[in-house]
Design an enzyme around this catalytic site. Structure first.
Site, PDB file in Angstrom:
ATOM      1  N   GLY A  14      31.352  16.876  41.404  1.00  0.00           N
ATOM      2  CA  GLY A  14      30.491  17.639  42.306  1.00  0.00           C
ATOM      3  C   GLY A  14      31.196  18.200  43.524  1.00  0.00           C
ATOM      4  N   SER A  15      32.519  18.392  43.441  1.00  0.00           N
ATOM      5  CA  SER A  15      33.207  18.947  44.618  1.00  0.00           C
ATOM      6  C   SER A  15      32.769  20.384  44.880  1.00  0.00           C
ATOM      7  CB  SER A  15      34.727  18.840  44.482  1.00  0.00           C
ATOM      8  OG  SER A  15      35.211  19.737  43.524  1.00  0.00           O
ATOM      9  N   ASN A  16      32.433  21.124  43.830  1.00  0.00           N
ATOM     10  CA  ASN A  16      31.946  22.501  44.049  1.00  0.00           C
ATOM     11  C   ASN A  16      30.552  22.497  44.668  1.00  0.00           C
ATOM     12  OD1 ASN A  16      33.833  24.738  43.133  1.00  0.00           O
ATOM     13  ND2 ASN A  16      34.033  23.248  41.474  1.00  0.00           N
ATOM     14  N   LYS A  67      25.700  18.069  22.683  1.00  0.00           N
ATOM     15  CA  LYS A  67      24.654  19.068  22.463  1.00  0.00           C
ATOM     16  C   LYS A  67      23.712  19.125  23.673  1.00  0.00           C
ATOM     17  CE  LYS A  67      21.198  19.754  19.125  1.00  0.00           C
ATOM     18  NZ  LYS A  67      20.334  19.120  18.139  1.00  0.00           N
ATOM     19  N   MET A  94      28.894  20.678  31.757  1.00  0.00           N
ATOM     20  CA  MET A  94      29.705  20.745  30.550  1.00  0.00           C
ATOM     21  C   MET A  94      28.918  20.935  29.248  1.00  0.00           C
ATOM     22  SD  MET A  94      32.646  20.915  31.587  1.00  0.00           S
ATOM     23  CE  MET A  94      33.588  20.656  33.072  1.00  0.00           C
ATOM     24  N   ARG A  95      27.708  21.480  29.347  1.00  0.00           N
ATOM     25  CA  ARG A  95      26.974  21.788  28.107  1.00  0.00           C
ATOM     26  C   ARG A  95      26.646  23.270  28.093  1.00  0.00           C
ATOM     27  NH1 ARG A  95      24.236  16.467  25.917  1.00  0.00           N
ATOM     28  NH2 ARG A  95      25.080  14.998  27.426  1.00  0.00           N
ATOM     29  N   LEU A  96      26.523  23.813  26.856  1.00  0.00           N
ATOM     30  CA  LEU A  96      26.282  25.258  26.710  1.00  0.00           C
ATOM     31  C   LEU A  96      24.817  25.610  26.947  1.00  0.00           C
ATOM     32  CD1 LEU A  96      28.293  26.630  23.655  1.00  0.00           C
ATOM     33  CD2 LEU A  96      28.560  27.175  26.082  1.00  0.00           C
ATOM     34  N   ASN A 111      28.293  30.505  36.956  1.00  0.00           N
ATOM     35  CA  ASN A 111      29.183  29.383  36.644  1.00  0.00           C
ATOM     36  C   ASN A 111      30.512  29.587  37.344  1.00  0.00           C
ATOM     37  OD1 ASN A 111      30.198  27.078  35.181  1.00  0.00           O
ATOM     38  ND2 ASN A 111      31.249  28.489  33.791  1.00  0.00           N
ATOM     39  N   HIS A 113      34.530  28.661  36.760  1.00  0.00           N
ATOM     40  CA  HIS A 113      35.419  28.233  35.663  1.00  0.00           C
ATOM     41  C   HIS A 113      36.867  28.254  36.160  1.00  0.00           C
ATOM     42  CE1 HIS A 113      36.693  27.524  31.577  1.00  0.00           C
ATOM     43  NE2 HIS A 113      37.651  28.411  31.796  1.00  0.00           N
TER      44      HIS A 113
HETATM   45  C1  GAR Z   1      35.709  22.535  38.140  1.00  0.00           C
HETATM   46  O1  GAR Z   1      37.103  22.719  38.127  1.00  0.00           O
HETATM   47  C2  GAR Z   1      35.009  23.623  37.357  1.00  0.00           C
HETATM   48  O2  GAR Z   1      35.641  24.849  37.456  1.00  0.00           O
HETATM   49  C3  GAR Z   1      35.098  23.071  35.963  1.00  0.00           C
HETATM   50  O3  GAR Z   1      34.836  21.711  36.101  1.00  0.00           O
HETATM   51  C4  GAR Z   1      35.318  21.281  37.383  1.00  0.00           C
HETATM   52  C5  GAR Z   1      34.189  20.538  38.065  1.00  0.00           C
HETATM   53  O4  GAR Z   1      34.620  19.974  39.259  1.00  0.00           O
HETATM   54  N1  GAR Z   1      34.155  23.730  35.083  1.00  0.00           N
HETATM   55  C6  GAR Z   1      34.422  24.063  33.840  1.00  0.00           C
HETATM   56  O5  GAR Z   1      35.473  23.809  33.284  1.00  0.00           O
HETATM   57  C7  GAR Z   1      33.295  24.804  33.138  1.00  0.00           C
HETATM   58  N2  GAR Z   1      33.756  25.428  31.940  1.00  0.00           N
HETATM   59  P1  GAR Z   1      33.568  19.459  40.348  1.00  0.00           P
HETATM   60  O6  GAR Z   1      32.587  18.537  39.609  1.00  0.00           O
HETATM   61  O7  GAR Z   1      34.406  18.701  41.322  1.00  0.00           O
HETATM   62  O8  GAR Z   1      32.894  20.645  40.948  1.00  0.00           O
END
Ligand code: GAR
Length: 195
Positions: A14-16, A67, A94-96, A111, A113
């Site tokens: 959850g850093s983002n 899933k 991490m799910r579609l 999103n 990425h």
């Molecule tokens: C981040 O690097 C994000 O870009 C990636 O997961 C990490 C989550 O970090 N997302 C993906 O790869 C999506 N395809 P966070 O939980 O610290 O925000």
């Protein structure tokens, strides 16, 4: 104008999500986070939400580890609607995402990425980049469609790859930039959202 009401979906640290909270607290992002949902009950993003006093809940995926069942997606859509979310931000989710959520929030799910899409979609893009031997990678904020990391791009930033990089050092350098571009990409699209 009222602050933009954001819902967040995440599966990990959850850093983002934290970066969005920090941007809101600093006054640089006119928004509020109304709900955080995670498919991983023990994910740190839920602890962060609790600490910040933001409503949060666990998504019931019916015991599936990868899933994202349609009924679960519908329940997320319902919860996000009930919370009054205007935009859903995936923050390490991490799910579609498929039809029920996409229909409930058309062009309103974005999103982040960890690569310069369309290069290195999918899991652990920083590992893919290091293994491929590229000298530059980065991160992308994009609209979510039914594909994997394929929707229209909102903002990208490049990050150098150094010869002595490890997976961890490269991911950390990418994440520093993620934390800058996620709030900035949201700021950029606010005027395009009908409110
Ligand atoms: C981040 O690097 C994000 O870009 C990636 O997961 C990490 C989550 O970090 N997302 C993906 O790869 C999506 N395809 P966070 O939980 O610290 O925000």
């Amino acid at each position: 104008m009222q602050p933009l009401r954001i819902g967040v979906l995440g599966s990990g640290s959850g850093s983002n999500f934290q970066a969005l909270l920090d941007a809101i607290a600093s006054g640089s992002l006119p928004a509020e986070i109304v709900l955080v949902m995670s498919d991983v009950p023990e994910a740190r993003i839920l602890e962060r939400a609790h600490f910040a006093g933001i409503p949060s809940s666990v998504i019931d995926c019916g015991g599936h580890t990868k899933k994202f069942p349609l009924a679960s997606q519908q329940s997320v859509a319902d919860a996000m609607m009930a919370a009054g979310a205007e935009l859903i931000c995936l923050a390490g989710f991490m799910r579609l995402i498929k039809t029920p959520l996409l229909h409930a929030f058309p062009k309103r799910i974005i999103n982040i990425h960890p690569s310069i899409l369309p290069a290195f979609p999918g899991l652990e893009a920083w590992k893919q980049a290091l293994d491929a031997g590229v000298t530059e990678t980065g991160c992308t904020v994009h609209y979510v469609d039914a594909g994997m990391d394929t929707g229209p791009i909102i903002q990208q930033v490049k990050v150098p790859v150094y010869t002595n990089d490890t997976y961890a050092s490269l991911h950390a350098r990418i994440q520093e930039q993620e934390h800058v571009i996620y709030p900035s990409a949201i700021l950029k699209i606010i005027p395009t959202l009908t409110r």
